[in-house]
Design an enzyme around this catalytic site. Structure first.
Site, PDB file in Angstrom:
ATOM      1  N   PRO A   1      -3.779  -2.956  -0.858  1.00  0.00           N
ATOM      2  CA  PRO A   1      -4.281  -2.265  -2.052  1.00  0.00           C
ATOM      3  C   PRO A   1      -3.986  -0.766  -2.105  1.00  0.00           C
ATOM      4  CG  PRO A   1      -6.067  -2.629  -0.518  1.00  0.00           C
ATOM      5  CD  PRO A   1      -4.859  -3.266   0.095  1.00  0.00           C
ATOM      6  N   CYS A   2      -2.727  -0.427  -2.316  1.00  0.00           N
ATOM      7  CA  CYS A   2      -2.364   0.987  -2.425  1.00  0.00           C
ATOM      8  C   CYS A   2      -2.985   1.628  -3.663  1.00  0.00           C
ATOM      9  CB  CYS A   2      -0.849   1.152  -2.429  1.00  0.00           C
ATOM     10  SG  CYS A   2       0.006   0.198  -3.690  1.00  0.00           S
TER      11      CYS A   2
END
Length: 354
Positions: free
Chosen positions: A317-318
């Site tokens: 989850p950047c």
């Protein structure tokens, strides 16, 4: 625009209420049908997770949607300009025809006038609109396992080389270079935020990107170079697992992803990606926070580069990393998606707290 286009819940309520105040300013694309409509469309309301909202007709076309035949979202533009009406009808009558400037001239229309009219109303030329309409047919055929020649014909391309060039622009390689019995297989997965490409082998997920991300061709090339394996169309059981877990995520059921991941990068980069996975849904961190977490407080810029190099969107989850001042900062899938994901994940946090 005087309202927040990213507020999915508000716009979905407007859709259910057939709110005419949004007419001509917001459109809804329905991922389950591939059609875009006005918010006043009389058709049955789609599920909220199947809706994408856009601020212009051009954005709808660029995302791969086609116009609804019940609410006719193109009608106001056509009514306001007879040139647009003429060409839209011609495109509807011959959706797979390979339109060229000569065809426009033979209709007695001035090329520069047509170009300006379509750019003004749709953000693209008529020829670009027609080309996207044809390509969508071909890509759909390939994704379903059809032969390249079948996809070429479905897309209305008489020339194999032209079809290969158009396909290569999207995915970075010609359709014929995709192997039949490949170690890595790519397939489309529809999500409420737009279609994604998932690349899996029999054991793990290697890549998950939004189809419209400009870096997708480079990401696919980088992946093939890293694994030294060929790439084909299709799916494994791992692809089914990815799709199922994404469906649960967008439905608000679960933010837990258990699919095995193949992370291709340096030790430092993989450390950053693993730290990203430790950020709880609904929470965010700054790049400085991430640098401290991995024990490299002076490497903020390197952390940002590793974040941007992530090839497995959502699951790594950047999007949960923001600027130190709280700004969203860059996101390869588009800031509107980043905001929507953060909003969606806050619901998981609220549910956990409750």
């Amino acid at each position: 625009m005087m309202f927040d286009l990213h507020d999915h819940d508000r716009l979905y309520t407007a859709l259910c209420d057939r709110d005419a105040s949004f007419d001509g300013r917001v459109y809804v694309g329905v991922t389950s049908t591939g059609i875009f409509c006005r918010l006043t469309c009389p058709a049955r309301n789609p599920k909220p997770e199947n809706c994408r909202f856009f601020g212009s007709v051009g954005e709808c076309f660029e995302a791969g949607f086609r116009a609804c035949k019940r609410c006719h979202p193109l009608a106001p533009m056509a009514d306001a300009d007879p040139i647009i009406a003429t060409l839209l009808k011609a495109l509807e009558d011959r959706p797979t025809y390979r339109w060229a400037e000569g065809d426009i001239a033979r209709l007695g229309l001035d090329l520069s006038t047509v170009r300006r009219a379509f750019k003004r109303h749709f953000g693209m030329t008529f020829l670009e609109m027609a080309r996207q309409r044809r390509l969508r047919e071909g890509f759909t055929t390939l994704a379903k396992g059809g032969a390249v020649i079948e996809a070429q014909l479905d897309a209305g391309f008489e020339s194999p080389s032209a079809f290969r060039a158009a396909f290569g622009k999207l995915l970075g390689q010609a359709p014929g270079s995709f192997a039949n019995d490949a170690m890595l297989r790519a397939d489309w997965i529809d999500t409420p935020l737009g279609p994604m490409v998932a690349v899996c082998d029999k054991h793990a997920l290697h890549l998950l990107e939004f189809v419209d991300r400009k870096a997708l061709p480079a990401s696919l090339h980088k992946l093939q170079k890293a694994v030294k394996g060929n790439l084909g169309f299709g799916r494994f059981a791992t692809t089914e697992q990815v799709e199922s877990q994404l469906r649960a995520f967008f439905s608000g059921i679960s933010a837990e992803f258990t699919i095995p991941l193949a992370l291709h990068g340096s030790d430092f980069t993989r450390d950053v990606w693993k730290a990203l996975q430790d950020i709880p849904p609904g929470e965010t961190r700054s790049y400085s926070d991430m640098a401290h977490v991995i024990g490299r407080p002076a490497s903020v810029r390197a952390v940002a580069r590793a974040n941007g190099a992530n090839q497995i969107a959502l699951i790594v989850p950047c999007h949960r990393v923001i600027g130190a001042d709280g700004s969203l900062t860059g996101y390869g899938g588009g800031l509107w998606r980043k905001q929507r994901l953060i909003e969606l994940e806050r619901r998981f946090l609220e549910r956990k707290a409750g």
